[in-house]
Design a protein around this motif. Structure first.
Motif, PDB file in Angstrom:
ATOM      1  N   LEU A 227      -0.699   9.330  -4.369  1.00  0.00           N
ATOM      2  CA  LEU A 227      -1.635   9.147  -3.259  1.00  0.00           C
ATOM      3  C   LEU A 227      -3.063   8.986  -3.777  1.00  0.00           C
ATOM      4  O   LEU A 227      -3.808   8.105  -3.321  1.00  0.00           O
ATOM      5  CB  LEU A 227      -1.549  10.332  -2.299  1.00  0.00           C
ATOM      6  N   TYR A 228      -3.449   9.811  -4.733  1.00  0.00           N
ATOM      7  CA  TYR A 228      -4.804   9.733  -5.300  1.00  0.00           C
ATOM      8  C   TYR A 228      -5.075   8.345  -5.882  1.00  0.00           C
ATOM      9  O   TYR A 228      -6.141   7.771  -5.652  1.00  0.00           O
ATOM     10  CB  TYR A 228      -4.978  10.794  -6.388  1.00  0.00           C
ATOM     11  N   CYS A 229      -4.109   7.815  -6.606  1.00  0.00           N
ATOM     12  CA  CYS A 229      -4.293   6.483  -7.204  1.00  0.00           C
ATOM     13  C   CYS A 229      -4.387   5.411  -6.127  1.00  0.00           C
ATOM     14  O   CYS A 229      -5.201   4.480  -6.235  1.00  0.00           O
ATOM     15  CB  CYS A 229      -3.158   6.181  -8.175  1.00  0.00           C
ATOM     16  N   LYS A 230      -3.573   5.515  -5.082  1.00  0.00           N
ATOM     17  CA  LYS A 230      -3.654   4.561  -3.978  1.00  0.00           C
ATOM     18  C   LYS A 230      -5.031   4.605  -3.311  1.00  0.00           C
ATOM     19  O   LYS A 230      -5.602   3.573  -2.935  1.00  0.00           O
ATOM     20  CB  LYS A 230      -2.579   4.864  -2.935  1.00  0.00           C
ATOM     21  N   GLU A 231      -5.567   5.810  -3.158  1.00  0.00           N
ATOM     22  CA  GLU A 231      -6.853   5.974  -2.469  1.00  0.00           C
ATOM     23  C   GLU A 231      -8.013   5.351  -3.231  1.00  0.00           C
ATOM     24  O   GLU A 231      -9.080   5.096  -2.638  1.00  0.00           O
ATOM     25  CB  GLU A 231      -7.138   7.464  -2.251  1.00  0.00           C
ATOM     26  N   GLN A 232      -7.839   5.086  -4.509  1.00  0.00           N
ATOM     27  CA  GLN A 232      -8.940   4.521  -5.295  1.00  0.00           C
ATOM     28  C   GLN A 232      -9.358   3.144  -4.785  1.00  0.00           C
ATOM     29  O   GLN A 232     -10.502   2.727  -4.975  1.00  0.00           O
ATOM     30  CB  GLN A 232      -8.558   4.454  -6.774  1.00  0.00           C
ATOM     31  N   LEU A 233      -8.452   2.438  -4.127  1.00  0.00           N
ATOM     32  CA  LEU A 233      -8.835   1.148  -3.546  1.00  0.00           C
ATOM     33  C   LEU A 233      -9.927   1.349  -2.501  1.00  0.00           C
ATOM     34  O   LEU A 233     -10.869   0.549  -2.404  1.00  0.00           O
ATOM     35  CB  LEU A 233      -7.615   0.466  -2.909  1.00  0.00           C
ATOM     36  N   LEU A 234      -9.816   2.431  -1.721  1.00  0.00           N
ATOM     37  CA  LEU A 234     -10.798   2.706  -0.681  1.00  0.00           C
ATOM     38  C   LEU A 234     -12.142   3.089  -1.282  1.00  0.00           C
ATOM     39  O   LEU A 234     -13.198   2.810  -0.701  1.00  0.00           O
ATOM     40  CB  LEU A 234     -10.296   3.826   0.233  1.00  0.00           C
ATOM     41  N   ARG A 235     -12.097   3.724  -2.430  1.00  0.00           N
ATOM     42  CA  ARG A 235     -13.332   4.162  -3.095  1.00  0.00           C
ATOM     43  C   ARG A 235     -14.004   3.038  -3.876  1.00  0.00           C
ATOM     44  O   ARG A 235     -15.113   3.210  -4.386  1.00  0.00           O
ATOM     45  CB  ARG A 235     -13.030   5.336  -4.033  1.00  0.00           C
ATOM     46  N   ASN A 236     -13.333   1.909  -3.968  1.00  0.00           N
ATOM     47  CA  ASN A 236     -13.869   0.792  -4.742  1.00  0.00           C
ATOM     48  C   ASN A 236     -13.911  -0.492  -3.921  1.00  0.00           C
ATOM     49  O   ASN A 236     -13.757  -1.584  -4.456  1.00  0.00           O
ATOM     50  CB  ASN A 236     -13.035   0.587  -6.005  1.00  0.00           C
TER      51      ASN A 236
END
Length: 512
Positions: A227-236
């Motif tokens: 989940l954390y890795c997936k969320e990185q799209l939102l942070r970038n």
């Protein structure tokens, strides 16, 4: 294309990656090539030592003309090369690769799409609309294939959902050189886990959904890491679009709010869906028509920023499945954000075909056959549940397998989905790699109740496809899941040609 010593030092220092630089006697001033593959080295190459790296590869690179290398440790046995020792070679490779190819991402409107299921379908929907809107100037990086230009040779099969950073920026640069102005790309969790997209900012990031997948020794150790890795799209991303019906929405929405103001966050959901939060979605959609070949939806907008896109109205799509309606909404919103108007979208959305996704075939004397890439619980459950609703009183036959050496958690999920929705299951091979395909099939079978489902194991996939279809009757439905139009099987370390499920079905439908 070139990379200077000054650029390298600036980027590595700015990102706090450089540990040490050791200058060779004949220090190069610039590099004309970059690679991580010793077989592709040419004179004046900057070479990256990544992954399970063996020193002999660096020796091969030097012999072919590499003059410097980037690595996380020194290779004392290789002398006469300039050394850049860094804290993270994957991050360094992404930054230097972007610089070598002259930052092509800055010349493209990039839409990134992530999710456990639906990435490829959404990407094809979005690409189909944006390609029409831009008159052919939209590139596509998908799980199935990559499109980097208008020529036939510029469309080719993908090796990875998101390629290694040097390959990614190489293809972006080719897209720019070919006149592309837009890029739609799937972004896997592994892309962030392995820093393939480090430093890349998306104009729009789309988060479709999340459910357990890719959990294993060679992938994500836990769901939380996934989940954390997936969320990185939102942070970038500069703007984000989120399916508000997604599991773990609170964490996902929180990740977006941690990086963006609310006017850059867009939410969508099905009308009257059970959503566990108070924030109003920007877009709602409802189904107005659904059958085994197509569906129609109506989109309504509920926010000022959403109304600016002017997408309210009815849309037809030529791919069945209520879950594909969610993918279509994401593609519609994303296309509008690139400037496409509602009339364009309505015209071109029904024209989109996704290779290997819900492809429908009618075999005389037998059931209707659906070929689909569904390969985990979420995707197979959605597919089977939709088809079950269409034929509550007829048999539903499913053929599937599971890949070897990765995604071990998928096996129980496939068995669970079959157990919940199917009448007949044929378990077969699907890229077993170095594992025993029988063992994989038996692991899936452990999660199927044989009192509810008739289970057969036929390891030769071509034989299994034929026998599955031949035992079906008219009015029944057959699902061939997992491989779609994939034309190879990975077995015992070899890549073996495979006719594809589609070709086998087409040939069978011509038999008399």
């Amino acid at each position: 294309m070139a990379l200077t010593m000054s650029q390298i030092m600036t980027l590595l220092t700015e990102h706090d990656l450089l540990i040490e630089r050791q200058i060779a006697k004949n220090q190069p001033t610039k590099f004309d090539h970059v690679t991580y593959d010793s077989r592709k080295v040419e004179p004046q190459t900057l070479f990256f030592c990544k992954g399970n790296f063996e020193p002999q590869y660096l020796n091969q690179a030097k012999q072919k003309g590499a003059t410097a290398y980037v690595a996380e440790k020194k290779y004392a046995q290789v002398t006469g090369m300039t050394e850049f020792i860094v804290t993270n070679v994957q991050q360094a490779m992404a930054l230097l690769g972007a610089a070598f190819y002259d930052f092509p991402q800055n010349k493209l409107f990039i839409t990134g799409i992530t999710g456990t299921k639906g990435k490829t379908t959404t990407a094809y929907f979005a690409h189909g609309i944006q390609a029409a809107h831009t008159k052919g100037h939209a590139a596509l990086f998908s799980t199935i294939d990559r499109i980097v230009g208008p020529k036939p040779k510029q469309r080719f099969k993908s090796d990875l959902t998101t390629p290694e950073s040097l390959d990614l920026f190489h293809d972006m640069a080719e897209a720019v050189d070919s006149g592309m102005t837009h890029l739609i790309m799937e972004v896997s969790s592994q892309a962030f886990k392995k820093n393939r997209v480090y430093g890349l900012t998306y104009d729009l990031g789309i988060f479709l959904n999340i459910s357990p997948d890719h959990i294993g020794n060679n992938e994500h150790p836990t769901f939380e890491d996934y989940l954390y890795c997936k969320e990185q799209l939102l942070r970038n991303s500069k703007n984000v679009l989120i399916n508000a019906e997604s599991q773990h929405f609170t964490e996902i929405y929180g990740a977006a709010q941690g990086s963006l103001m609310d006017d850059h966050i867009y939410l969508y959901a099905r009308e009257n869906s059970l959503i566990s939060f108070e924030t109003q979605v920007d877009f709602e959609f409802k189904e107005t028509k659904q059958d085994l070949t197509e569906s129609t939806i109506v989109i309504s907008t509920y926010s000022d920023k959403g109304r600016q896109l002017a997408i309210d109205g009815e849309y037809e799509l030529d791919i069945p499945g209520d879950y594909n309606q969610e993918n279509a909404v994401a593609a519609i919103v994303s296309a509008a954000m690139t400037g496409a108007i509602s009339a364009e979208i309505k015209k071109h959305l029904p024209e989109v075909r996704v290779p290997g996704r819900m492809e429908v075939f009618h075999v005389p004397g037998h059931g209707t056959v659906y070929v689909d890439y569904a390969h985990n619980y979420a995707s197979l459950k959605s597919l089977l549940s939709f088809l079950r609703q269409q034929i509550p009183n007829e048999r539903l036959l499913v053929l599937t397998g599971s890949t070897g050496d990765k995604g071990v958690s998928r096996r129980s999920g496939l068995g669970q989905a079959i157990n919940e929705e199917a009448d007949v299951a044929i378990l077969t091979s699907d890229d077993p790699a170095t594992e025993d395909p029988l063992k994989i099939a038996e692991e899936i079978d452990q999660h199927i109740d044989h009192d509810k489902v008739d289970v057969q194991i036929i390891l030769d996939r071509k034989t299994a496809v034929k026998q599955t279809i031949k035992q079906s009757c008219p009015d029944e439905l057959v699902v061939l899941a997992g491989k779609g139009r994939d034309a190879t099987q990975k077995n015992n370390g070899k890549v073996i040609p495979y006719e594809t499920d589609v070709k086998i079905v087409e040939d069978l439908s011509k038999e008399r």
